[in-house]
Scaffold this motif. Sequence first.
Motif, PDB file in Angstrom:
ATOM      1  N   GLN A  98       0.812  -1.211   0.000  1.00 56.32           N
ATOM      2  CA  GLN A  98       0.000   0.000   0.000  1.00 56.32           C
ATOM      3  C   GLN A  98       0.851   1.270   0.000  1.00 56.32           C
ATOM      4  O   GLN A  98       0.350   2.341  -0.294  1.00 56.32           O
ATOM      5  CB  GLN A  98      -0.980   0.009   1.184  1.00 56.32           C
ATOM      6  CG  GLN A  98      -0.346   0.164   2.542  1.00 56.32           C
ATOM      7  CD  GLN A  98      -0.071  -1.163   3.229  1.00 56.32           C
ATOM      8  OE1 GLN A  98      -0.158  -2.219   2.620  1.00 56.32           O
ATOM      9  NE2 GLN A  98       0.270  -1.108   4.500  1.00 56.32           N
ATOM     10  N   PRO A 101       2.805   2.836  -4.254  1.00 58.01           N
ATOM     11  CA  PRO A 101       2.402   3.919  -5.171  1.00 58.01           C
ATOM     12  C   PRO A 101       2.848   5.296  -4.695  1.00 58.01           C
ATOM     13  O   PRO A 101       3.273   6.127  -5.502  1.00 58.01           O
ATOM     14  CB  PRO A 101       0.871   3.813  -5.199  1.00 58.01           C
ATOM     15  CG  PRO A 101       0.568   2.414  -4.822  1.00 58.01           C
ATOM     16  CD  PRO A 101       1.645   2.027  -3.839  1.00 58.01           C
ATOM     17  N   THR A 165      -0.761  10.764  -1.919  1.00 56.03           N
ATOM     18  CA  THR A 165      -0.928   9.519  -2.671  1.00 56.03           C
ATOM     19  C   THR A 165      -1.134   8.335  -1.740  1.00 56.03           C
ATOM     20  O   THR A 165      -1.932   7.444  -2.024  1.00 56.03           O
ATOM     21  CB  THR A 165       0.280   9.279  -3.604  1.00 56.03           C
ATOM     22  OG1 THR A 165       0.420  10.414  -4.463  1.00 56.03           O
ATOM     23  CG2 THR A 165       0.094   8.032  -4.440  1.00 56.03           C
ATOM     24  N   GLU A 166      -0.435   8.315  -0.606  1.00 54.34           N
ATOM     25  CA  GLU A 166      -0.650   7.232   0.364  1.00 54.34           C
ATOM     26  C   GLU A 166      -2.082   7.259   0.877  1.00 54.34           C
ATOM     27  O   GLU A 166      -2.737   6.215   0.988  1.00 54.34           O
ATOM     28  CB  GLU A 166       0.323   7.335   1.532  1.00 54.34           C
ATOM     29  CG  GLU A 166       0.115   6.227   2.550  1.00 54.34           C
ATOM     30  CD  GLU A 166       1.084   6.281   3.714  1.00 54.34           C
ATOM     31  OE1 GLU A 166       0.599   6.269   4.863  1.00 54.34           O
ATOM     32  OE2 GLU A 166       2.300   6.324   3.471  1.00 54.34           O
ATOM     33  N   THR A 169      -4.428   6.049  -1.848  1.00 58.11           N
ATOM     34  CA  THR A 169      -4.263   4.602  -2.025  1.00 58.11           C
ATOM     35  C   THR A 169      -4.964   3.836  -0.919  1.00 58.11           C
ATOM     36  O   THR A 169      -5.656   2.846  -1.175  1.00 58.11           O
ATOM     37  CB  THR A 169      -2.765   4.233  -2.058  1.00 58.11           C
ATOM     38  OG1 THR A 169      -2.134   4.957  -3.110  1.00 58.11           O
ATOM     39  CG2 THR A 169      -2.570   2.749  -2.272  1.00 58.11           C
ATOM     40  N   ARG A 170      -4.813   4.274   0.314  1.00 63.47           N
ATOM     41  CA  ARG A 170      -5.461   3.580   1.437  1.00 63.47           C
ATOM     42  C   ARG A 170      -6.993   3.652   1.316  1.00 63.47           C
ATOM     43  O   ARG A 170      -7.682   2.676   1.617  1.00 63.47           O
ATOM     44  CB  ARG A 170      -4.988   4.147   2.764  1.00 63.47           C
ATOM     45  CG  ARG A 170      -3.533   3.815   3.033  1.00 63.47           C
ATOM     46  CD  ARG A 170      -3.152   4.088   4.475  1.00 63.47           C
ATOM     47  NE  ARG A 170      -1.722   4.036   4.688  1.00 63.47           N
ATOM     48  CZ  ARG A 170      -1.002   2.925   4.783  1.00 63.47           C
ATOM     49  NH1 ARG A 170      -1.565   1.771   4.634  1.00 63.47           N
ATOM     50  NH2 ARG A 170       0.304   2.977   4.999  1.00 63.47           N
TER      51      ARG A 170
END
Length: 192
Positions: A98, A101, A165-166, A169-170
Motif C-alpha cells: 500500500q 504507489p 498519494t498514500e 491509495t489507502r
Amino acid sequence: MNARLGQWATDFISLFQAGGAVFVGLVTGIIPLLIVLLTAVNALIKLIGPERIDRLGHTASRQGIRYYPLRYLVLPFLAVFFLTNPMAYTMGRFLEEQDKPAFYDAAVSFVHPITGLFPHANPAELFVYLGIANGVKQLGLPVGDLAVRYFYVGLIVIFMRGIVTETITRVMLGRREAAAEVVEPATEGGTA
C-alpha cells in the motif's frame, strides 16, 4: 532557380553543421561531467555499503506518521541520488504494497528538481533544466540560486505528494476490500 537551389543546399548542410556543433559541445562538456559524477556516486555507494542503503529502505517501510519523512523525503532523495532514474524506483521494493504507489509518486516527482544540483541523477532531464537556466542567465540572475530553490521546492512537493498519494491509495484499497466483503457473502449464500 539555381540560386534558390544553392541556398537550399547551403541551408540543408548548415542544419547538420549546427547539429554537429551541439554534439561536439555535449561530448566535450556534459558527457564527461556525467561520467565523472556516476563514477563518484558508485564509489560512494561502495564506501557506504549497499547493505546499509537496503537497511534504510526496510526502516522506511515501518508504519506510522513519524516514518513519513523517511519514506517520502529521505528514501526518494537517496534512491534518485544513488540509483538514478529509472533504477531509483526499485528502492520501493522494501515498502508494504500500500506504500509503493506513494513512494513511486515521490521518487518520480523528484527526478527533475534534483537535476540542477546533481545532473547525474537524471541526465535526460538536464536539457530541460539547462534551457530554463539559460533563460535565467539571460535575465542576469544567478543559476545556482535557481538550482537550490528548485531542489528545496522539489523536496516539499515530493513529501506532500507522498502523503496525499498514500492517503488516496489507502482509501481506494479500503473501498476494494469493502466491496470484496459484500460480494463474498452473496456468492456463498447463492451456492448453497
